[in-house]
Design a protein around this motif. Structure first.
Motif, PDB file in Angstrom:
ATOM      1  N   ASP A  11      -4.998   2.794 -52.936  1.00 43.61           N
ATOM      2  CA  ASP A  11      -4.205   3.318 -54.047  1.00 43.61           C
ATOM      3  C   ASP A  11      -3.082   2.334 -54.398  1.00 43.61           C
ATOM      4  N   THR A  12      -2.505   2.475 -55.590  1.00 43.42           N
ATOM      5  CA  THR A  12      -1.340   1.669 -55.958  1.00 43.42           C
ATOM      6  C   THR A  12      -0.088   2.515 -55.754  1.00 43.42           C
ATOM      7  N   TYR A  13       0.991   1.865 -55.355  1.00 45.73           N
ATOM      8  CA  TYR A  13       2.243   2.544 -55.042  1.00 45.73           C
ATOM      9  C   TYR A  13       3.367   1.972 -55.902  1.00 45.73           C
ATOM     10  N   GLU A  14       4.468   2.702 -55.951  1.00 43.24           N
ATOM     11  CA  GLU A  14       5.629   2.278 -56.737  1.00 43.24           C
ATOM     12  C   GLU A  14       6.428   1.248 -55.958  1.00 43.24           C
ATOM     13  N   CYS A  15       6.839   0.182 -56.656  1.00 44.36           N
ATOM     14  CA  CYS A  15       7.625  -0.887 -56.044  1.00 44.36           C
ATOM     15  C   CYS A  15       9.086  -0.446 -55.928  1.00 44.36           C
ATOM     16  N   ALA A  16       9.685  -0.683 -54.766  1.00 40.36           N
ATOM     17  CA  ALA A  16      11.085  -0.322 -54.545  1.00 40.36           C
ATOM     18  C   ALA A  16      12.034  -1.274 -55.275  1.00 40.36           C
ATOM     19  N   PHE A  17      11.542  -2.450 -55.661  1.00 37.32           N
ATOM     20  CA  PHE A  17      12.392  -3.444 -56.299  1.00 37.32           C
ATOM     21  C   PHE A  17      12.382  -3.332 -57.821  1.00 37.32           C
TER      22      PHE A  17
END
Length: 88
Positions: A11-17
């Motif tokens: 899956d793709t996840y949200e980048c914290a940066f």
């Protein structure tokens, strides 16, 4: 159980940066954001682990405690000095 892990690792996840949903797993524990090109060390099947979330929460709590504790000591220090001078 295996299917759940397979789905979560691909899956793709949200980048914290950058905040974009472009973080993908490159290999075990290595995650890369395609938008900002940041490489992140994380869990084997997800970018963050339960232990990492607990550690991050504890660090934030301790920083907040230190900041409020430092503010209280600086406020209390001017009051303590005149009393010490009065005793001399």
């Amino acid at each position: 159980m295996v299917k759940k892990i397979e789905i979560s690792q691909h899956d793709t996840y949200e980048c914290a940066f950058c905040g974009k949903k472009t973080v993908k797993r490159t290999c075990v524990g290595i995650w890369k954001c395609k938008h900002c090109c940041k490489t992140i060390a994380g869990g084997a099947w997800a970018p963050t682990t339960g232990a990492a979330l607990t550690a991050r929460h504890n660090i934030q709590r301790l920083r907040k405690l230190m900041q409020t504790g430092a503010a209280q000591t600086t406020e209390a220090t001017p009051q303590a000095q005149p009393q010490a001078a009065a005793k001399k």
